[in-house]
Motif scaffolding. Structure first.
Motif, PDB file in Angstrom:
ATOM      1  N   LEU A  40       0.833  -1.210   0.000  1.00  0.00           N
ATOM      2  CA  LEU A  40       0.000   0.000   0.000  1.00  0.00           C
ATOM      3  C   LEU A  40       0.868   1.260   0.000  1.00  0.00           C
ATOM      4  CD1 LEU A  40      -2.811  -1.056   2.489  1.00  0.00           C
ATOM      5  CD2 LEU A  40      -2.838  -1.106  -0.006  1.00  0.00           C
ATOM      6  N   VAL A  41       1.001   1.860  -1.192  1.00  0.00           N
ATOM      7  CA  VAL A  41       1.823   3.062  -1.339  1.00  0.00           C
ATOM      8  C   VAL A  41       1.313   4.192  -0.451  1.00  0.00           C
ATOM      9  CG1 VAL A  41       2.738   4.704  -3.017  1.00  0.00           C
ATOM     10  CG2 VAL A  41       2.191   2.378  -3.717  1.00  0.00           C
ATOM     11  N   VAL A  42      -0.015   4.233  -0.252  1.00  0.00           N
ATOM     12  CA  VAL A  42      -0.584   5.375   0.451  1.00  0.00           C
ATOM     13  C   VAL A  42      -0.487   5.243   1.966  1.00  0.00           C
ATOM     14  CG1 VAL A  42      -2.169   5.835  -1.405  1.00  0.00           C
ATOM     15  CG2 VAL A  42      -2.902   4.393   0.483  1.00  0.00           C
ATOM     16  N   ARG A  43       0.078   4.144   2.439  1.00  0.00           N
ATOM     17  CA  ARG A  43       0.264   3.965   3.882  1.00  0.00           C
ATOM     18  C   ARG A  43       1.755   3.833   4.158  1.00  0.00           C
ATOM     19  NH1 ARG A  43      -4.599   5.278   6.106  1.00  0.00           N
ATOM     20  NH2 ARG A  43      -6.238   4.522   4.750  1.00  0.00           N
ATOM     21  N   ALA A  92      -5.737   9.728   5.424  1.00  0.00           N
ATOM     22  CA  ALA A  92      -5.384   9.850   4.016  1.00  0.00           C
ATOM     23  C   ALA A  92      -6.415  10.664   3.249  1.00  0.00           C
ATOM     24  CB  ALA A  92      -5.269   8.470   3.388  1.00  0.00           C
ATOM     25  N   THR A  93      -7.485  11.079   3.910  1.00  0.00           N
ATOM     26  CA  THR A  93      -8.580  11.695   3.173  1.00  0.00           C
ATOM     27  C   THR A  93      -8.230  13.068   2.637  1.00  0.00           C
ATOM     28  OG1 THR A  93      -9.409  12.329   5.315  1.00  0.00           O
ATOM     29  CG2 THR A  93     -10.540  10.538   4.206  1.00  0.00           C
ATOM     30  N   GLU A 110     -14.543  20.173   1.009  1.00  0.00           N
ATOM     31  CA  GLU A 110     -13.629  20.607   2.068  1.00  0.00           C
ATOM     32  C   GLU A 110     -13.329  22.087   1.899  1.00  0.00           C
ATOM     33  OE1 GLU A 110     -10.261  18.179   1.299  1.00  0.00           O
ATOM     34  OE2 GLU A 110     -11.088  16.406   2.276  1.00  0.00           O
ATOM     35  N   ARG A 170     -14.688  17.077  -3.310  1.00  0.00           N
ATOM     36  CA  ARG A 170     -13.950  15.810  -3.420  1.00  0.00           C
ATOM     37  C   ARG A 170     -14.884  14.705  -3.890  1.00  0.00           C
ATOM     38  NH1 ARG A 170      -9.153  15.523  -0.380  1.00  0.00           N
ATOM     39  NH2 ARG A 170      -9.095  13.462  -1.312  1.00  0.00           N
ATOM     40  N   VAL A 221     -10.777   0.280   1.026  1.00  0.00           N
ATOM     41  CA  VAL A 221     -10.949   1.509   1.805  1.00  0.00           C
ATOM     42  C   VAL A 221      -9.597   1.971   2.330  1.00  0.00           C
ATOM     43  CG1 VAL A 221     -12.120   2.546   3.784  1.00  0.00           C
ATOM     44  CG2 VAL A 221     -13.266   0.761   2.465  1.00  0.00           C
ATOM     45  N   VAL A 222      -8.801   0.995   2.805  1.00  0.00           N
ATOM     46  CA  VAL A 222      -7.492   1.310   3.355  1.00  0.00           C
ATOM     47  C   VAL A 222      -6.519   1.729   2.245  1.00  0.00           C
ATOM     48  CG1 VAL A 222      -5.534   0.315   4.596  1.00  0.00           C
ATOM     49  CG2 VAL A 222      -7.841  -0.224   5.312  1.00  0.00           C
ATOM     50  N   SER A 223      -6.700   1.182   1.041  1.00  0.00           N
ATOM     51  CA  SER A 223      -5.719   1.420  -0.024  1.00  0.00           C
ATOM     52  C   SER A 223      -5.934   2.730  -0.756  1.00  0.00           C
ATOM     53  CB  SER A 223      -5.786   0.280  -1.046  1.00  0.00           C
ATOM     54  OG  SER A 223      -6.883   0.471  -1.916  1.00  0.00           O
ATOM     55  N   CYS A 224      -7.087   3.374  -0.573  1.00  0.00           N
ATOM     56  CA  CYS A 224      -7.404   4.555  -1.386  1.00  0.00           C
ATOM     57  C   CYS A 224      -6.675   5.790  -0.861  1.00  0.00           C
ATOM     58  CB  CYS A 224      -8.910   4.814  -1.390  1.00  0.00           C
ATOM     59  SG  CYS A 224      -9.335   6.283  -2.349  1.00  0.00           S
ATOM     60  N   PRO A 225      -5.892   6.474  -1.708  1.00  0.00           N
ATOM     61  CA  PRO A 225      -5.166   7.669  -1.261  1.00  0.00           C
ATOM     62  C   PRO A 225      -6.085   8.863  -1.044  1.00  0.00           C
ATOM     63  CG  PRO A 225      -4.297   6.818  -3.353  1.00  0.00           C
ATOM     64  CD  PRO A 225      -5.596   6.144  -3.107  1.00  0.00           C
ATOM     65  N   TYR A 226      -7.333   8.761  -1.501  1.00  0.00           N
ATOM     66  CA  TYR A 226      -8.234   9.917  -1.493  1.00  0.00           C
ATOM     67  C   TYR A 226      -9.384   9.754  -0.508  1.00  0.00           C
ATOM     68  CZ  TYR A 226      -5.513  10.463  -5.692  1.00  0.00           C
ATOM     69  OH  TYR A 226      -4.462  10.564  -6.559  1.00  0.00           O
ATOM     70  N   GLY A 227      -9.407   8.671   0.241  1.00  0.00           N
ATOM     71  CA  GLY A 227     -10.484   8.465   1.207  1.00  0.00           C
ATOM     72  C   GLY A 227     -11.843   8.422   0.554  1.00  0.00           C
ATOM     73  N   ARG A 241     -13.685   5.862  -0.339  1.00  0.00           N
ATOM     74  CA  ARG A 241     -14.525   4.685  -0.142  1.00  0.00           C
ATOM     75  C   ARG A 241     -14.997   4.550   1.305  1.00  0.00           C
ATOM     76  NH1 ARG A 241     -13.896  -0.047  -3.455  1.00  0.00           N
ATOM     77  NH2 ARG A 241     -13.215   0.557  -5.535  1.00  0.00           N
ATOM     78  N   ARG A 287      -2.506  14.466  -5.231  1.00  0.00           N
ATOM     79  CA  ARG A 287      -1.500  13.485  -4.831  1.00  0.00           C
ATOM     80  C   ARG A 287      -0.863  12.761  -6.023  1.00  0.00           C
ATOM     81  NH1 ARG A 287      -2.780  10.314   0.580  1.00  0.00           N
ATOM     82  NH2 ARG A 287      -0.524  10.239   0.446  1.00  0.00           N
ATOM     83  N   VAL A 334       1.565   9.478  -5.721  1.00  0.00           N
ATOM     84  CA  VAL A 334       1.235   8.075  -5.488  1.00  0.00           C
ATOM     85  C   VAL A 334       0.969   7.318  -6.792  1.00  0.00           C
ATOM     86  CG1 VAL A 334       0.447   8.319  -3.123  1.00  0.00           C
ATOM     87  CG2 VAL A 334      -1.167   8.672  -4.983  1.00  0.00           C
TER      88      VAL A 334
END
Lengths: 428, 272
Positions: free
Chosen positions: A201-204, A354-355, B91, B135, B176-182, B184, B253, B256
């Motif tokens: 996971l690049v984003v973590r 990350a949001t 936002e 967003r 959900v965890v993998s999304c760089p943009y939140g 999901r 971003r 990424v």
């Protein structure tokens, strides 16, 4: 209806089962009865939590879109990695021929199978649609997903473990050996695929990179050795079956291995933090700061570092403290520390939300508190493992056959009412 | 003996019925479902996904933070009312005197914004740049959520939209965890749900049910200031093609490597 167990003919039926059960409970000591009763109480609490967690989508967990992975993921990692560790440590005796580790094979494999099943149970309750996973993994495989590999490898691992168990307790040595060798290979691959689930996971940034697969493999040895240290200290304390010079030697060897693994754990933990602090990379440095001085600091310093690494290290390296009890306590403390380690690392990856773009001052830390349902599931799973293992200790022969294995077969008799007569077994 | 067999039979039956039922529905679904048809109905058979390449441009210079888009999305897609669970949200990014960036989205921005930042005490000194930043899912060309899904429930359509087959999703939360943009969230039970499924991942679809019939996404249609622009990037005269050609657009971003299909105009200089 009758079945033959360990050369004895046993009546199987509702009435005779109750009779046998009553007899078995009578034969137990008060402390054992109390221990099993306490575990059953915790299991009942866990069962309530599990029932509440079954309906898909019910919000009974403390997780949010910001912290989607919580305590259950951490507990899953803890249990399944311990499974691997137990296989790795026992392979020192069975595969690599180190004599001192020879006695641990059976206890290690029984505990490994129980931990793996507990891990699977926990992840099934964490998933909203576990049955879809079961079929989806087979019918729509997605080899690009590390999680698919992890599920597949751990599934195969369970099959190999069962083959090894059946061979072991059925007296089929070649099958046991084959299952053991295959289980060892999967025991090495499995935690690395689990590490990859986080590592890709690049984003973590706190998870990203090749460190995670290696870290989980290294800490697998740590948790496996800790579990065996605890078990063999208890074998010595309660003079359980198979207690003798061989098991004492095994305990000493496990203590040495545990000391090395704790030392490695101290190094890995320190470098993880130091690298995290360098450069101020968003996500990575925030994770390190969260653990050193932020919301995870208490858990990190007290439970993970002091209780989980430093005190056990002292207990294991100071000759005067390196007694049976010392090694056992060190093992227990390492396991407690690993609970904090797993939950800390699952949180660390998500602590920087990350949001939004980096540099957010409005919500510097993501917040997550496990719900009672999550806690009860984990406690119930641990109690279930302890309960079944206690029964295995009592009704299965967990000692390594020294010369010739007795003919009696007790395969799968964990729930069988008949107790194999101790004197008929190959006790050294 | 007979009592025992009856018992055994009962136990076996109790176990077998849900197992068989589950297996049957799952196998049926796995065999029947064609990912590209998951969001469609017969009425759309004329739609050719290969003929389009959808794009989205957010012009933050136009956004007034009214939050109509958030409400329109919730209504159109039956998104849960919980302000933490959104397909789209707005936002406010404010540059503070000390150089840091304040990001806030009270009630997901759906009810507009108070004059002063809500999460800080009223600030002394002048405020820096600020902008409203709508967003949504970035519909990445290289989406991390697609490759990591263990059961291939998330997929990319030929016209460039990332969708979720919610009949196949297991609710593991990996995407959900993998999304760089939140972008999901997991749909909770007992409330609004986009497809009637609970415990599955959900996100913005560019209103796939609308765009495949020639309509605009709900948030674009309701936006009073043309802050949200949607169109076919294959068509040089579509609003998004014109904006991308004439204005300087950026993606969120870029480091990424996700190659988002949603582009932004006019973000505060600090974020570029």
């Amino acid at each position: 209806m009758t079945i033959t167990l360990a050369g004895r003919t046993v009546q199987v039926g509702p009435r005779s089962a109750v009779r046998t059960l009553r007899g078995e409970v009578r034969a137990m000591s008060w402390s054992l009865r109390l221990w099993l009763l306490a575990l059953m109480g915790l299991m009942a609490v866990g069962a309530v939590g599990a029932l509440l967690a079954i309906p898909a989508g019910d919000e009974v967990f403390g997780t949010t879109p910001t912290v989607e992975w919580g305590l259950l993921i951490a507990a899953y990692v803890l249990f399944v990695v311990t499974t691997s560790g137990l296989c790795l440590v026992s392979s020192l005796g069975t595969v690599f021929g180190i004599e001192a580790f020879a006695p641990v094979a059976r206890r290690a494999v029984v505990m490994a199978a129980l931990c793996l099943m507990a891990g699977f149970g926990i992840i099934a309750l964490d998933l909203h649609w576990p049955l879809r996973l079961l079929f989806g993994v087979v019918l729509s495989p997605s080899p690009l997903s590390p999680m698919w590999w992890m599920g597949t490898v751990y599934g195969i691992y369970l099959v190999f473990l069962i083959i090894e168990l059946v061979g072991m307790f059925g007296g089929w040595h070649r099958i046991a050996r084959l299952g053991g060798s295959l289980a060892l290979v999967t025991a090495i691959v499995a935690p690395s695929t689990l590490g990859a689930v986080f590592g890709v996971l690049v984003v973590r940034p706190a998870w990203h990179g090749p460190f995670m697969p290696a870290y989980l493999l290294a800490t697998a040895v740590l948790s496996g050795a800790a579990m065996l240290a605890l078990l063999y200290a208890l074998v010595a304390r309660f003079s359980l079956r198979g207690h003798g010079p061989a098991s004492e030697r095994a305990l000493t060897a496990i203590g040495r291995l545990l000391a090395a693994a704790v030392g490695a754990g101290i190094f890995l933990t320190a470098w993880q933090m130091i690298v995290g602090l360098y450069g101020g990379e968003p996500g990575s440095s925030e994770a390190a700061q969260a653990q050193l001085t932020g919301p995870l600091a208490l858990q990190w310093w007290v439970v993970r570092v002091i209780i989980g690494l430093l005190i056990p290290f002292v207990l294991l390296v100071v000759p005067r403290l390196r007694t049976r009890a010392g090694i056992g306590i060190a093992g227990a403390l390492v396991l407690v520390g690993l609970v904090a380690d797993r939950s800390g690392f699952v949180m660390a990856g998500q602590i920087a939300p990350a949001t939004s773009a980096s540099g957010v001052v409005s919500d510097p830390w993501a917040v997550y508190t496990p719900s009672l349902v999550e806690v009860s599931i984990v406690v119930g799973a641990a109690a279930l493992v302890a309960f079944l293992y206690t029964l295995a200790e009592r009704y299965l022969d967990l000692t390594e056959p020294v010369a010739e294995h007795p003919a009696g077969s007790v395969a799968g008799s964990e729930v069988a009412p008949a107790r194999a007569p101790a004197d008929a077994r190959g006790v050294a | 003996m007979t009592a025992l067999s009856r018992r055994e039979l009962l136990a076996a039956g109790v176990l077998a019925v849900p197992c068989l039922a589950g297996a049957q529905t799952l196998i049926g679904r796995a065999l029947a479902s064609d990912p590209t048809k998951a969001a469609g109905t017969e009425a759309e058979t004329a739609y050719d996904p290969k003929a389009h390449e959808w794009g989205f441009v957010v012009d933050t210079r136009n956004c007034i933070g009214c939050g109509l888009c958030v409400e329109a999305c919730k209504d159109e897609n039956h998104v849960p009312r919980d302000p933490e669970l959104n397909r789209t949200w707005v936002e406010r990014h404010t540059q503070l005197p000390d150089g840091t960036l304040l990001v806030e989205a009270p009630e997901a921005g759906g009810a507009g914004f108070p004059v002063d930042p809500v999460t800080l005490a009223p600030m002394a000194g002048p405020k820096g740049d600020s902008a409203f930043v709508p967003r949504l899912c970035m519909q990445c060309d290289n989406p991390p959520c697609v490759s990591i899904c263990p059961v291939s429930a998330t997929y990319k359509t030929p016209d460039g939209v990332v969708l979720v087959d919610q009949e196949r999703c297991i609710g593991c939360g990996y995407c959900v965890v993998s999304c760089p943009y939140g972008a999901r969230y997991i749909v909770p039970s007992g409330g609004d749900s986009p497809t009637g499924n609970a415990g599955v991942a959900d996100k913005c679809t560019f209103c796939y049910h609308r765009i495949t019939k020639g309509a605009q996404p709900a948030c674009v249609q309701v936006c009073p200031t043309r802050a949200r622009n949607f169109g076919d990037m294959n068509d040089p005269l579509s609003p998004v093609s014109i904006l991308i050609r004439d204005e300087q657009t950026v993606t969120l971003r870029p480091e990424v490597g996700t190659k988002p299909r949603v582009r932004y105009i006019g973000l505060p200089s600090q974020e570029l």
